[in-house]
Design an enzyme around this catalytic site. Structure first.
Site, PDB file in Angstrom:
ATOM      1  N   ASP A   7       0.777   3.361  -9.908  1.00  0.00           N
ATOM      2  CA  ASP A   7      -0.024   2.458  -9.145  1.00  0.00           C
ATOM      3  C   ASP A   7      -0.740   1.696 -10.205  1.00  0.00           C
ATOM      4  O   ASP A   7      -1.264   2.233 -11.117  1.00  0.00           O
ATOM      5  CB  ASP A   7      -0.575   3.101  -7.848  1.00  0.00           C
ATOM      6  N   GLY A   8      -1.177   0.234  -9.851  1.00  0.00           N
ATOM      7  CA  GLY A   8      -2.105  -0.367 -10.376  1.00  0.00           C
ATOM      8  C   GLY A   8      -3.092  -0.801  -9.283  1.00  0.00           C
ATOM      9  O   GLY A   8      -2.971  -1.251  -8.220  1.00  0.00           O
ATOM     10  N   GLU A  45       0.137  -2.575 -12.489  1.00  0.00           N
ATOM     11  CA  GLU A  45       1.314  -1.927 -12.023  1.00  0.00           C
ATOM     12  C   GLU A  45       2.357  -1.751 -12.967  1.00  0.00           C
ATOM     13  O   GLU A  45       2.853  -0.807 -12.855  1.00  0.00           O
ATOM     14  CB  GLU A  45       1.705  -2.907 -10.775  1.00  0.00           C
ATOM     15  N   ASP A  68       4.851   1.007  -5.772  1.00  0.00           N
ATOM     16  CA  ASP A  68       4.893   0.356  -4.486  1.00  0.00           C
ATOM     17  C   ASP A  68       4.495  -1.112  -4.686  1.00  0.00           C
ATOM     18  O   ASP A  68       4.509  -2.021  -3.972  1.00  0.00           O
ATOM     19  CB  ASP A  68       3.473   0.786  -3.610  1.00  0.00           C
ATOM     20  N   HIS A 118       0.037   2.816   0.422  1.00  0.00           N
ATOM     21  CA  HIS A 118      -1.075   3.209   1.313  1.00  0.00           C
ATOM     22  C   HIS A 118      -0.465   3.635   2.881  1.00  0.00           C
ATOM     23  O   HIS A 118      -0.915   3.400   3.945  1.00  0.00           O
ATOM     24  CB  HIS A 118      -1.889   2.225   1.772  1.00  0.00           C
ATOM     25  N   ASP A 128      -3.036   5.810  -6.489  1.00  0.00           N
ATOM     26  CA  ASP A 128      -4.048   4.800  -6.164  1.00  0.00           C
ATOM     27  C   ASP A 128      -5.366   5.138  -6.499  1.00  0.00           C
ATOM     28  O   ASP A 128      -6.229   4.074  -6.863  1.00  0.00           O
ATOM     29  CB  ASP A 128      -3.836   4.487  -4.731  1.00  0.00           C
TER      30      ASP A 128
END
Length: 155
Positions: A7-8, A45, A68, A118, A128
């Site tokens: 994740d970024g 990301e 994501d 999320h 995250d």
């Protein structure tokens, strides 16, 4: 089989940001994260994927990357990246990171799985938190390519 969760995050987009990556294979588990003083969500990301792949010690691994990021997954799975490469990335951002991705990805057998962000996916939620925390550190790294390009109006 190696799993990489990524994740970024970026506050301001561009602004301070970071990435979070989890590598998992059997009983082995490793977390990676770094923060940058000025970057974008898409850069982070993609950086999360790159750093995960670069952390692999042996070439030829079967790797599943969970992300994501529709930006990252669609660019690869829908072969947008192939077109960008053929056109020399004309008008496209993050050329430096995409070229870096291509170099490390060719060392392995990589497949991507999109996960909804999320939405309670444990590893995605952890990545995250790692990414956000990395972007809030005091001594943030300099994303020199991004800062140079943004100062020239290229990003």
């Amino acid at each position: 089989m190696i799993e990489i969760f990524t994740d970024g995050a970026s506050s301001g987009n561009p602004g301070p940001g970071g990435y979070g990556t989890i590598l998992r294979s059997g009983q082995h588990y490793k977390e990676l994260s770094e923060g940058f003083r000025k970057t974008t969500n898409n850069r982070m990301e993609l950086m999360a994927v790159i750093k995960g792949l670069e952390a692999l010690k042996n070439p030829g691994q079967q790797v599943t990357v969970y992300s994501d990021s529709k930006y990252v997954i669609d660019a690869i799975e829908k072969r947008w990246l192939d077109g960008w490469l053929k056109k020399g990335f004309a008008g496209k951002k993050n050329k430096d990171l995409w070229l870096r991705y291509l170099q490390v990805a060719k060392l392995h057998q990589v497949r991507f799985v999109w996960v909804k962000g999320h939405a309670g996916h444990p590893e995605n939620e952890r990545c995250d938190r790692l990414a956000v925390a990395a972007g809030q550190q005091r001594d943030l790294k300099i994303d020199s390519v991004f800062e140079m390009e943004s100062s020239k109006g290229l990003s």
